[in-house]
Design a protein around this motif. Sequence first.
Motif, PDB file in Angstrom:
ATOM      1  N   LYS A   1      -2.163   9.965  -2.046  1.00  0.00           N
ATOM      2  CA  LYS A   1      -3.552  10.042  -2.503  1.00  0.00           C
ATOM      3  C   LYS A   1      -3.883   8.922  -3.468  1.00  0.00           C
ATOM      4  O   LYS A   1      -3.142   8.651  -4.420  1.00  0.00           O
ATOM      5  CB  LYS A   1      -3.825  11.390  -3.155  1.00  0.00           C
ATOM      6  CG  LYS A   1      -5.293  11.608  -3.488  1.00  0.00           C
ATOM      7  CD  LYS A   1      -5.529  13.008  -4.025  1.00  0.00           C
ATOM      8  CE  LYS A   1      -7.014  13.211  -4.326  1.00  0.00           C
ATOM      9  NZ  LYS A   1      -7.268  14.567  -4.876  1.00  0.00           N
ATOM     10  N   LYS A   2      -5.032   8.293  -3.212  1.00  0.00           N
ATOM     11  CA  LYS A   2      -5.498   7.197  -4.052  1.00  0.00           C
ATOM     12  C   LYS A   2      -5.769   7.688  -5.472  1.00  0.00           C
ATOM     13  O   LYS A   2      -6.198   8.816  -5.695  1.00  0.00           O
ATOM     14  CB  LYS A   2      -6.769   6.607  -3.435  1.00  0.00           C
ATOM     15  CG  LYS A   2      -7.295   5.374  -4.137  1.00  0.00           C
ATOM     16  CD  LYS A   2      -8.546   4.855  -3.444  1.00  0.00           C
ATOM     17  CE  LYS A   2      -9.107   3.628  -4.140  1.00  0.00           C
ATOM     18  NZ  LYS A   2     -10.342   3.138  -3.493  1.00  0.00           N
ATOM     19  N   ASP A   3      -5.521   6.794  -6.417  1.00  0.00           N
ATOM     20  CA  ASP A   3      -5.793   7.055  -7.827  1.00  0.00           C
ATOM     21  C   ASP A   3      -4.975   8.213  -8.382  1.00  0.00           C
ATOM     22  O   ASP A   3      -5.418   8.952  -9.270  1.00  0.00           O
ATOM     23  CB  ASP A   3      -7.292   7.311  -8.063  1.00  0.00           C
ATOM     24  CG  ASP A   3      -8.147   6.112  -7.700  1.00  0.00           C
ATOM     25  OD1 ASP A   3      -7.667   4.981  -7.889  1.00  0.00           O
ATOM     26  OD2 ASP A   3      -9.276   6.310  -7.218  1.00  0.00           O
TER      27      ASP A   3
ATOM     28  N   SER B   1       0.619   7.309  -5.797  1.00  0.00           N
ATOM     29  CA  SER B   1       0.309   6.053  -5.100  1.00  0.00           C
ATOM     30  C   SER B   1       0.261   4.853  -6.050  1.00  0.00           C
ATOM     31  O   SER B   1      -0.157   3.769  -5.654  1.00  0.00           O
ATOM     32  CB  SER B   1      -1.031   6.178  -4.360  1.00  0.00           C
ATOM     33  OG  SER B   1      -2.088   6.415  -5.265  1.00  0.00           O
ATOM     34  N   ARG B   2       0.683   5.060  -7.283  1.00  0.00           N
ATOM     35  CA  ARG B   2       0.713   3.940  -8.235  1.00  0.00           C
ATOM     36  C   ARG B   2       1.920   3.050  -7.910  1.00  0.00           C
ATOM     37  O   ARG B   2       3.066   3.497  -7.913  1.00  0.00           O
ATOM     38  CB  ARG B   2       0.816   4.444  -9.666  1.00  0.00           C
ATOM     39  CG  ARG B   2       0.837   3.291 -10.671  1.00  0.00           C
ATOM     40  CD  ARG B   2       1.147   3.761 -12.064  1.00  0.00           C
ATOM     41  NE  ARG B   2       1.150   2.630 -12.999  1.00  0.00           N
ATOM     42  CZ  ARG B   2       1.491   2.716 -14.272  1.00  0.00           C
ATOM     43  NH1 ARG B   2       1.859   3.897 -14.774  1.00  0.00           N
ATOM     44  NH2 ARG B   2       1.468   1.655 -15.045  1.00  0.00           N
TER      45      ARG B   2
ATOM     46  N   MET C   1       0.843  -1.192   0.000  1.00  0.00           N
ATOM     47  CA  MET C   1       0.000   0.000   0.000  1.00  0.00           C
ATOM     48  C   MET C   1       0.876   1.239   0.000  1.00  0.00           C
ATOM     49  O   MET C   1       2.073   1.180   0.294  1.00  0.00           O
ATOM     50  CB  MET C   1      -0.933   0.003   1.220  1.00  0.00           C
ATOM     51  CG  MET C   1      -0.213   0.154   2.543  1.00  0.00           C
ATOM     52  SD  MET C   1      -1.336   0.069   3.948  1.00  0.00           S
ATOM     53  CE  MET C   1      -1.761  -1.667   3.912  1.00  0.00           C
TER      54      MET C   1
END
Length: 438
Positions: A342-344, A348-349, A338
């Motif tokens: 920030k998601k997306d 966070s890739r 993880m």
Amino acid sequence: SGPLKDMDFSVQEGGGPRILHQFTLEPPAVSFRASGEKAGIIDIEPRTGILYINGSLDWETKQVHKLQVESLDESGNTVKGPYAVTIYVEDINDNPPEFDQKRYFGVVRQNSRPGKPFMHVHATDRDDPKTPHAQLSYSILHHFPNPYEEMLFQIDNATGAISPSRTGSYYLDPQKQDTFILVVFVKDMAGTTTNAFSSSVDVIIVVMESLWKAPPTIHIKENSTQVHPVNITKVRSNEPGVIYDIFEKEKLPRLPFSISENGDIYVTEPLDREEKDTYTFFVVTKDKGGELVDKPLQIHVIVEDINDNPPVCQKDLTVIEVQENEREGSNIGTVFAMDMDKKDTLNSRLQFHIQSQEPEFPMKNLFYVQQDTGTLHLAGRSLSKRESAKYFLKVLVTDPDFKTICDVEVHVIDINDQIPIFEKSDVSIFNTILDVPI
């Protein structure tokens, strides 16, 4: 009538000629003489002693006339006097009120506070200010255009102060209507009688866009290295001289924002998106008495992510069990990691790569990992426990700036794929008789 003495008279202005009094002669006096502020129309008849006004007095010209009256003998010498005769002129309502301008112009801001004056009209009346004759009352006679049931403007009937009504404070919008004409009416006698004098004047009002409006959503990058406080936006009241203040919408241990006396809003410290990604607070304006001036503005701040978090393995060691007969390409498990950014977003890739395999027997690259999902697959032939019961993989997990190694242990599970074999090929056969004791 009566003997010569000091006397006061009150006379209403206007009204034409009239007799005020008759002084009686007392010997040796044979005549009277008047001097002083006679205004060309006040005098005394020498032989009869009749004090008279031959015309009309005007309060607006002179409110008090002071005369001296004396009696004379045959030689013209003073017998009695001079005595003071004072005539007070009483005002009547004979002057209409007059505005001090032929036309008035005013500017009001959209969303201005109801009841807060933005302009004044002023009229005067030449009658006695101590009487109702000069007590004025203002009102709005007409309102062009008037698109609503209630007027958009109101006027203080005593001071002539014009302000937005509650309806006007809500509906005034220069995009819909930017100019209004008011016909303002003023009456004397405090507006309490139909016999009062009146006047009217046009008031042209221009509506301008409100200065008091919330800025667009503010975006601040987290963990800024700038010297704080940092100016992030500005608000401006429609009213001068207000006091700006901030209060929070939600209860926080601290609110990292402040506002200056000029309406400049600052962030007071670096923000951390992982701690809190949005802030909402209100800006208010108050007068010196502490009363609210403008409607509160809601300020919305979004904390923008930067890549400040490395990937984290979900487990310290990921254990995967694989049967010997799994075929090439089989999905044998997943490496989970993880990223707190920030998601997306690209921050966070995560991407996965197998860095090493131990042992490299019977061959290298027995496994491969899907780079975007972390899914492990068999790359070559099936595994054999006899060749190796365990494999140790180091999986490299990366985001655009950081990397982490996740440890994976693959256990090869034996299956029943072998038939039993005797150690010797020649086996003797014995016959056993049952039920015979040995």
